[in-house]
Design an enzyme around this catalytic site. Structure first.
Site, short mmCIF file in Angstrom:
data_model
loop_
_atom_site.label_atom_id
_atom_site.label_comp_id
_atom_site.label_asym_id
_atom_site.label_seq_id
_atom_site.Cartn_x
_atom_site.Cartn_y
_atom_site.Cartn_z
N LYS A 119 26.87 77.97 22.88
CA LYS A 119 27.52 78.98 22.77
C LYS A 119 27.04 79.99 24.12
O LYS A 119 27.82 80.80 24.52
CB LYS A 119 27.15 79.92 21.46
N LYS A 214 36.35 69.80 19.24
CA LYS A 214 36.13 70.30 17.97
C LYS A 214 37.57 71.45 17.88
O LYS A 214 37.48 72.24 18.74
CB LYS A 214 35.02 71.00 17.74
N LYS A 217 37.71 78.64 17.18
CA LYS A 217 38.55 79.95 17.43
C LYS A 217 38.55 80.29 19.04
O LYS A 217 39.33 81.11 19.38
CB LYS A 217 37.47 81.09 16.63
P1 TYM Z 1 31.58 79.52 11.27
O1 TYM Z 1 32.20 80.75 10.87
O2 TYM Z 1 31.67 79.08 12.86
O3 TYM Z 1 32.32 78.39 10.47
C1 TYM Z 1 32.78 78.58 9.09
C2 TYM Z 1 32.61 76.90 8.36
O4 TYM Z 1 33.74 76.21 9.03
C3 TYM Z 1 33.26 75.20 9.20
N1 TYM Z 1 34.05 74.55 10.65
C4 TYM Z 1 34.57 73.33 10.60
N2 TYM Z 1 34.68 72.33 10.03
C5 TYM Z 1 35.33 71.42 10.27
N3 TYM Z 1 35.97 71.36 11.61
C6 TYM Z 1 36.05 72.39 12.31
N4 TYM Z 1 36.35 72.12 13.50
C7 TYM Z 1 35.11 73.44 11.90
N5 TYM Z 1 35.00 74.72 12.46
C8 TYM Z 1 34.34 75.38 11.80
C9 TYM Z 1 31.82 75.57 9.57
O5 TYM Z 1 30.93 74.22 9.57
C10 TYM Z 1 31.37 76.30 8.68
O6 TYM Z 1 31.09 75.55 7.49
N6 TYM Z 1 26.78 79.37 10.87
C11 TYM Z 1 28.02 79.46 9.94
C12 TYM Z 1 27.98 80.56 9.13
C13 TYM Z 1 26.87 80.93 8.27
C14 TYM Z 1 26.12 80.10 7.16
C15 TYM Z 1 25.38 80.79 6.59
C16 TYM Z 1 27.07 79.00 6.49
C17 TYM Z 1 26.11 82.19 8.22
N7 TYM Z 1 25.15 81.76 7.48
C18 TYM Z 1 24.58 80.36 5.43
C19 TYM Z 1 26.40 78.45 5.54
C20 TYM Z 1 25.05 79.11 5.05
C21 TYM Z 1 29.09 79.28 10.90
O7 TYM Z 1 29.16 79.68 12.08
O8 TYM Z 1 30.15 79.18 10.58
#
Ligand code: TYM
Length: 352
Positions: A119, A214, A217
């Protein structure tokens, strides 16, 4: 034998719109886990602001996206009565515990985080301190509720390992205080070591334009992903245009090796139909891609278009969504506050 109360915590960032990766990698598992666990699902607005303003889009966009993500949880099947849905910034404990964990986590641990490197890109000096600290806040999110299970996509695995390391070091560093005050669960310590739940046939959904990247967004091409807000026609067009290779589909999973686009579409079909890749190949193996794609168009529209419709309906009444977030925050605070009070006692912070 003492055990921690089984509790699920997970979250998504309100930066732009959710996509099929978020849905298959996480949301479908969140919905399923409501049957077996107490679940807390958070819209992590404090994480969203760690990237540049150009990425999260400013205050108006943050408010819009926070409500939209909450609506997506509900539209996908998270029940706000059974589970807790709220936005992170409404519960002060997330920031408070993150500060304590900042003193537990080591620079060396954070330096290994690959998502920060991705990032921050080349201009690392210009990344925010918050982006670097992101995984520590994530550990605080989970452990503020002593959550034991965290359903996420594969890309979050390293962050979950860090959360376990932080929990373990806190338990060790303050072991004597924890024991003296009777705050350990059996001999397990004060915090549980949260388990990542990376499940289902699509834990890593790839771009529809390039099966080695992957789905995300941030991809400039909207054709690389299916957004949860896409209408039926857009979903159909994106699936039809998805990159494939000239071979027929294999009948067995090992035939997908070295064919990332085929593997991705088969995984997506399996995820949307609630089956697995082997079952999808048993049905479509040997056939042409075009027939498989037509079936995938029907399935994707059938499963996803109603979610977009339900989101639109929910977002027509923003005050209702806000009320759900407020109520969820109250319920979350009721769990978090006693944990934070114990943490303060353990550390030695004088409090009322
Ligand atoms: P974020 O917002 O990037 O993504 C949310 C969830 O979607 C999953 N994900 C995917 N799974 C499969 N294939 C993909 N291409 C894909 N893109 C995204 C992510 O693995 C995630 O589960 N750091 C986390 C948010 C967070 C969080 C937490 C999660 C903050 N605090 C505590 C669990 C527990 C994140 O960036 O998610």
């Amino acid at each position: 034998m003492a055990a921690f109360h089984q509790r699920v915590f997970s979250g998504m960032q309100p930066t732009s719109t959710l996509h099929l990766g978020n849905y298959l990698g996480a949301l479908t598992n969140w919905v399923a886990m409501q049957e077996t666990h107490d679940c807390i699902y958070c819209v992590v607005d404090m994480h969203a602001i760690t990237q540049g303003l150009d990425v999260w889009g400013g205050p108006t966009e943050l408010r819009r996206a926070t409500r939209e993500v909450a609506a997506a949880y509900i539209a996908a099947g998270v029940d706000p009565k059974r589970s807790i849905i709220f936005n992170q910034s409404q519960v002060a404990g997330h920031a408070e515990l993150a500060w304590v964990f900042n003193t537990v986590a080591r620079l060396g641990w954070l330096n290994r985080m690959t998502q920060f490197k991705e990032k921050a890109g080349k201009d690392r000096e210009n990344a925010s301190v918050g982006l670097y600290d992101y995984p520590v806040l994530m550990a605080a999110d989970i452990l503020l509720y002593k959550a034991t299970h965290v359903p996420v996509g594969e890309d979050q695995k390293q962050h979950l390992e860090l959360a376990r390391d932080i929990a373990q070091k806190f338990n060790n560093d303050f072991g004597a205080e924890i024991a003296e005050r009777g705050l350990a669960t059996g001999d397990l310590g004060f915090f549980p070591l949260p388990e990542p739940m990376i499940q289902g046939p699509a834990p890593r959904v790839m771009s529809l334009r390039d099966g080695t990247k992957k789905m995300s967004k941030s991809d400039p091409s909207d054709y690389s992903r299916i957004n949860l807000t896409d209408d039926a026609e857009t979903i159909a067009q994106k699936v039809r245009k998805a990159k494939t290779d000239p071979e027929a589909l294999p009948s067995e999973e090992k035939g997908l090796e070295g064919r990332p686009e085929a593997e991705n579409l088969v995984g997506i079909y399996a995820g949307l139909s609630g089956s697995d890749k082997a079952a999808v190949l048993a049905q479509f193996g040997g056939g042409q891609f075009s027939a498989f794609k037509s079936a995938l168009v029907d399935l994707a529209v059938d499963r996803l278009a109603p979610i977009a419709g339900e989101m639109r309906r929910l977002l027509a009444d923003v005050s209702h969504v806000d009320a759900i977030l407020h109520e969820g925050a109250d319920r979350a605070r009721a769990i978090a506050e006693p944990v934070m009070a114990d943490v303060k006692d353990i550390i030695g912070f004088v409090r009322r």
